[in-house]
Scaffold this motif. Structure first.
Motif, PDB file in Angstrom:
ATOM      1  N   LEU A 198       0.917  -0.715   0.029  1.00 37.63           N
ATOM      2  CA  LEU A 198       0.360  -0.156   0.273  1.00 37.63           C
ATOM      3  C   LEU A 198       0.576   1.468   0.181  1.00 37.63           C
ATOM      4  N   GLN A 199       1.531   1.780   1.153  1.00 36.40           N
ATOM      5  CA  GLN A 199       2.448   2.206   1.002  1.00 36.40           C
ATOM      6  C   GLN A 199       3.383   2.564  -0.950  1.00 36.40           C
ATOM      7  N   LYS A 200       4.170   1.433  -1.047  1.00 34.75           N
ATOM      8  CA  LYS A 200       4.421   1.558  -2.579  1.00 34.75           C
ATOM      9  C   LYS A 200       3.722   2.525  -3.067  1.00 34.75           C
ATOM     10  N   LEU A 201       2.081   1.748  -3.199  1.00 30.25           N
ATOM     11  CA  LEU A 201       1.298   1.664  -4.344  1.00 30.25           C
ATOM     12  C   LEU A 201       1.205   3.746  -4.331  1.00 30.25           C
ATOM     13  N   LEU A 202       0.895   4.293  -2.703  1.00 28.63           N
ATOM     14  CA  LEU A 202       0.424   5.580  -2.302  1.00 28.63           C
ATOM     15  C   LEU A 202       1.067   6.496  -2.909  1.00 28.63           C
ATOM     16  N   GLU A 203       2.829   5.733  -2.958  1.00 29.68           N
ATOM     17  CA  GLU A 203       4.384   6.422  -3.510  1.00 29.68           C
ATOM     18  C   GLU A 203       3.903   7.207  -5.049  1.00 29.68           C
ATOM     19  N   ARG A 204       3.260   6.819  -6.074  1.00 30.73           N
ATOM     20  CA  ARG A 204       2.930   6.669  -7.171  1.00 30.73           C
ATOM     21  C   ARG A 204       2.298   8.427  -8.290  1.00 30.73           C
ATOM     22  N   ASP A 205       2.531   8.367  -8.765  1.00 32.33           N
ATOM     23  CA  ASP A 205       1.985  10.171  -9.207  1.00 32.33           C
ATOM     24  C   ASP A 205       0.347  10.194  -8.562  1.00 32.33           C
ATOM     25  N   TYR A 206      -0.294   8.833  -8.947  1.00 36.45           N
ATOM     26  CA  TYR A 206      -1.392   9.040  -9.470  1.00 36.45           C
ATOM     27  C   TYR A 206      -2.350   9.090  -7.823  1.00 36.45           C
ATOM     28  N   PHE A 207      -1.480   8.886  -7.169  1.00 39.58           N
ATOM     29  CA  PHE A 207      -2.360   8.607  -5.480  1.00 39.58           C
ATOM     30  C   PHE A 207      -1.913   9.352  -4.793  1.00 39.58           C
ATOM     31  N   ARG A 208      -0.148  10.564  -5.685  1.00 37.89           N
ATOM     32  CA  ARG A 208       0.402  11.680  -3.902  1.00 37.89           C
ATOM     33  C   ARG A 208      -0.209  12.889  -5.026  1.00 37.89           C
ATOM     34  N   TYR A 209      -1.008  13.228  -5.913  1.00 35.28           N
ATOM     35  CA  TYR A 209      -1.247  14.510  -6.458  1.00 35.28           C
ATOM     36  C   TYR A 209      -3.004  15.068  -5.787  1.00 35.28           C
ATOM     37  N   TYR A 210      -3.808  15.242  -4.926  1.00 39.86           N
ATOM     38  CA  TYR A 210      -5.189  15.369  -4.840  1.00 39.86           C
ATOM     39  C   TYR A 210      -5.991  16.474  -5.132  1.00 39.86           C
ATOM     40  N   LYS A 211      -7.134  16.775  -5.223  1.00 42.28           N
ATOM     41  CA  LYS A 211      -7.325  17.967  -5.287  1.00 42.28           C
ATOM     42  C   LYS A 211      -7.988  18.713  -4.720  1.00 42.28           C
ATOM     43  N   VAL A 212      -8.117  19.554  -3.949  1.00 46.19           N
ATOM     44  CA  VAL A 212      -8.744  19.880  -2.560  1.00 46.19           C
ATOM     45  C   VAL A 212      -8.873  22.023  -2.811  1.00 46.19           C
ATOM     46  N   ASN A 213     -10.159  21.748  -2.100  1.00 45.98           N
ATOM     47  CA  ASN A 213     -10.265  23.569  -2.049  1.00 45.98           C
ATOM     48  C   ASN A 213      -9.675  23.447  -0.740  1.00 45.98           C
ATOM     49  N   LEU A 214      -9.270  24.639   0.218  1.00 48.41           N
ATOM     50  CA  LEU A 214      -9.314  24.689   1.591  1.00 48.41           C
ATOM     51  C   LEU A 214      -9.355  25.973   2.075  1.00 48.41           C
ATOM     52  N   LYS A 215      -9.967  26.403   0.750  1.00 44.89           N
ATOM     53  CA  LYS A 215     -10.512  27.893   1.186  1.00 44.89           C
ATOM     54  C   LYS A 215     -11.829  27.847   1.489  1.00 44.89           C
ATOM     55  N   LYS A 216     -12.432  26.969   1.919  1.00 43.23           N
ATOM     56  CA  LYS A 216     -14.374  27.211   1.953  1.00 43.23           C
ATOM     57  C   LYS A 216     -14.406  27.531   3.148  1.00 43.23           C
ATOM     58  N   THR A 217     -15.390  28.365   3.371  1.00 43.57           N
ATOM     59  CA  THR A 217     -15.428  28.903   4.850  1.00 43.57           C
ATOM     60  C   THR A 217     -16.131  28.083   5.592  1.00 43.57           C
ATOM     61  N   CYS A 218     -16.206  28.082   7.124  1.00 43.15           N
ATOM     62  CA  CYS A 218     -16.906  27.496   8.268  1.00 43.15           C
ATOM     63  C   CYS A 218     -18.142  27.130   7.990  1.00 43.15           C
ATOM     64  N   ARG A 272      -6.788  20.243   8.267  1.00 39.37           N
ATOM     65  CA  ARG A 272      -7.772  20.447   6.972  1.00 39.37           C
ATOM     66  C   ARG A 272      -7.527  19.946   6.172  1.00 39.37           C
ATOM     67  N   LEU A 273      -6.721  19.832   5.220  1.00 42.93           N
ATOM     68  CA  LEU A 273      -5.991  18.916   4.140  1.00 42.93           C
ATOM     69  C   LEU A 273      -6.748  17.897   4.287  1.00 42.93           C
ATOM     70  N   TRP A 274      -6.154  16.652   5.699  1.00 36.82           N
ATOM     71  CA  TRP A 274      -5.832  15.333   6.054  1.00 36.82           C
ATOM     72  C   TRP A 274      -6.940  15.628   6.650  1.00 36.82           C
ATOM     73  N   GLY A 275      -7.853  16.242   7.675  1.00 35.78           N
ATOM     74  CA  GLY A 275      -9.205  15.133   7.260  1.00 35.78           C
ATOM     75  C   GLY A 275      -9.993  15.850   6.828  1.00 35.78           C
ATOM     76  N   LYS A 276      -9.417  16.796   5.809  1.00 31.96           N
ATOM     77  CA  LYS A 276     -10.458  16.346   4.842  1.00 31.96           C
ATOM     78  C   LYS A 276     -10.833  15.109   4.168  1.00 31.96           C
ATOM     79  N   LEU A 277      -9.276  14.607   3.193  1.00 31.25           N
ATOM     80  CA  LEU A 277      -9.373  13.856   2.851  1.00 31.25           C
ATOM     81  C   LEU A 277      -9.803  12.274   3.545  1.00 31.25           C
ATOM     82  N   GLN A 278      -9.409  12.209   4.895  1.00 33.88           N
ATOM     83  CA  GLN A 278      -9.202  11.224   5.386  1.00 33.88           C
ATOM     84  C   GLN A 278     -11.603  10.882   6.188  1.00 33.88           C
TER      85      GLN A 278
END
Length: 468
Positions: A62-82, A398-404
């Motif tokens: 799993l760690q090997k897979l998550l180092e690949r380009d497909y899984f390492r680039y994540y699009k996220v909006n960190l500017k949304k208001t609460c 926020r980044l990792w909270g949203k992703l998980q």
């Protein structure tokens, strides 16, 4: 083993009632892990089986897979208001900052992959203008009836359907940016105090089916409650139906996992020359020692394993979706794409081979009307939690909270799409069940975080034993 662990735990906790934490009988390792053994509640699986399977079979791949380009680039909006309160204060600590990718850093194949998967590897973007939709539909098959075209457009907007457990970001928003997850790892940032605990208290108090009359500690890092109060807090949980009990344990397990990551990647040294990150055993003890947390910490560790089983089961059930001949993890590099799919299928097949899977049929069973109502309540509570992540003041948190959270939501979506997965066509579009690239990246990375937490527990056991 379970009896021995129970006796060690009982000795430690019993002595604690008349002594300070420093005087408690029982080793530091026993106090943190005395309940983390044997069979899990509402499951047929034990902790030891998960440890062996994860640490020596699944985790390395799993760690090997998550180092690949497909899984390492994540699009996220960190500017949304609460959406819940206005008095949000953003963390000013440098380690709270998230560095987004420059345009030329993201592979072209990934940037153009705002699509649904089909036999050709991609299909229609979810946010097309009506004229673009019509053009695309015509390019596929001009003979489609109006009814079929409408169904097709509904499928293109599948992310907004009632099957989803999270409120997803709008990837087309100008505020949505690509982030390299490997360059922005989840670790301790210094974000803590009232603002941080406001997030978790809102989650537990308002979204975990807890009666308002039952109070939980505002800060589990302090041991201010008495034993009777602790027992009262957890007695309500046993009275819940299995679905609501499972919901609480999922959130508690996620909380535990995040705390493990922060303790395993702690800022140990910060000078103008370098920053040194590593294991902070004292921090781990403050969060999970049964005595220091009145058993709440050790309960969370057991809930981590419950969360692991839920996401592992989803991983095994989604195998048919990825097995289809036309499916690809598109990055624009054909060789890498083939390698990515091969490794992903190995991981999914390993997940399917796990001998003691969680039985999701135990959830939302019985009277269909009542079950559907409960499932909708379950979904709405979880969507609410996903929105709370936009209130986190530390952007890296926020980044990792949203992703998980989003990843767990995708796992639940998979878990409750059994009929759609059973009826997937071998080729062509899968209208009944879809996963976007965003959902795939979130789901695999979220499970990667849980898998890492289970592995880190093995490391913390060893570290605690050295200080005894």
């Amino acid at each position: 083993m379970r009896l021995l662990a129970f006796l060690c735990c009982a000795v430690a906790l019993g002595t604690a009632r008349g002594s300070s934490a420093q005087e408690v009988a029982g080793s530091a390792s026993q106090r943190c892990f005395c309940q983390v053994t044997g069979y899990l509640d509402d499951c047929t699986c034990d902790v030891e089986t998960i440890d062996v399977f994860n640490n020596y079979k699944l985790f390395p791949k799993l760690q090997k897979l998550l180092e690949r380009d497909y899984f390492r680039y994540y699009k996220v909006n960190l500017k949304k208001t609460c959406p819940f309160w206005e008095d949000i204060s953003h963390c000013g600590i440098k380690d709270c900052v998230v560095k987004p990718c420059q345009t030329n850093e993201v592979p072209d194949g990934i940037k153009s992959a705002a699509y649904k998967y089909s036999e050709e590897g991609n299909s229609f973007p979810g946010e097309l203008e009506e004229c673009e939709k019509a053009e695309r539909l015509g390019a596929v098959d001009e003979s489609l009836s109006e009814e079929t075209q409408q169904a097709f457009l509904q499928w293109a907007n599948h992310d907004d359907s009632a099957d989803n457990f999270c409120e997803a970001d709008d990837e087309q928003s100008p505020d949505a940016e690509y982030v390299d997850l490997l360059l922005n790892p989840e670790r301790y940032t210094g974000y803590k105090g009232p603002d941080a605990w406001k997030i978790w208290n809102t989650i537990y108090e308002e979204n975990c089916f807890k009666p308002q009359t039952i109070k939980r500690p505002l800060n589990p890092l302090t041991s201010s409650r008495g034993d009777n109060e602790d027992n009262t807090f957890y007695s309500w949980l046993e009275g819940l139906c299995v679905e609501k009990r499972a919901f609480y344990r999922l959130i508690s397990g996620l909380h535990a996992s995040i705390n493990i990551h922060l303790s395993a990647r702690y800022l140990l040294q910060d000078t103008w020359l370098e920053q040194k990150w590593g294991y902070n055993v004292s921090e781990f003890q403050m969060r999970f020692d049964a005595v220091l947390t009145n058993e709440e910490g050790s309960r969370r560790l057991r809930n981590l394993y419950f969360l692991y089983l839920i996401e592992l089961r989803a991983l095994s059930k989604v195998l048919p979706f990825f097995e289809r001949p036309g499916f690809q993890l598109f990055t624009g590099d054909k060789d890498q794409d083939k390698q990515n799919k091969k490794l992903l299928l190995e991981i999914l097949q390993d997940a399917k081979s796990f001998p003691l899977h969680f039985d999701e049929n135990s959830l939302f069973a019985g009277n269909k009307k009542d079950a559907d109502k409960l499932k909708e309540e379950f979904r709405l509570h979880f969507r609410n939690i996903s929105r709370i992540m936009d209130c986190v003041g530390c952007f890296k948190c926020r980044l990792w909270g949203k992703l998980q959270t989003q990843g767990l939501g995708t796992a639940l979506k998979i878990l409750f799409s059994e009929k759609q997965l059973d009826n997937l066509p071998e080729r062509g579009p899968t209208y009944g069940f879809q996963l976007t690239r965003q959902e795939i990246v979130e789901f695999l990375n979220a499970f990667g975080r849980i898998s890492t937490s289970v592995k880190e527990l093995e490391n913390f056991r060893s570290l605690l034993q050295t200080i005894e």
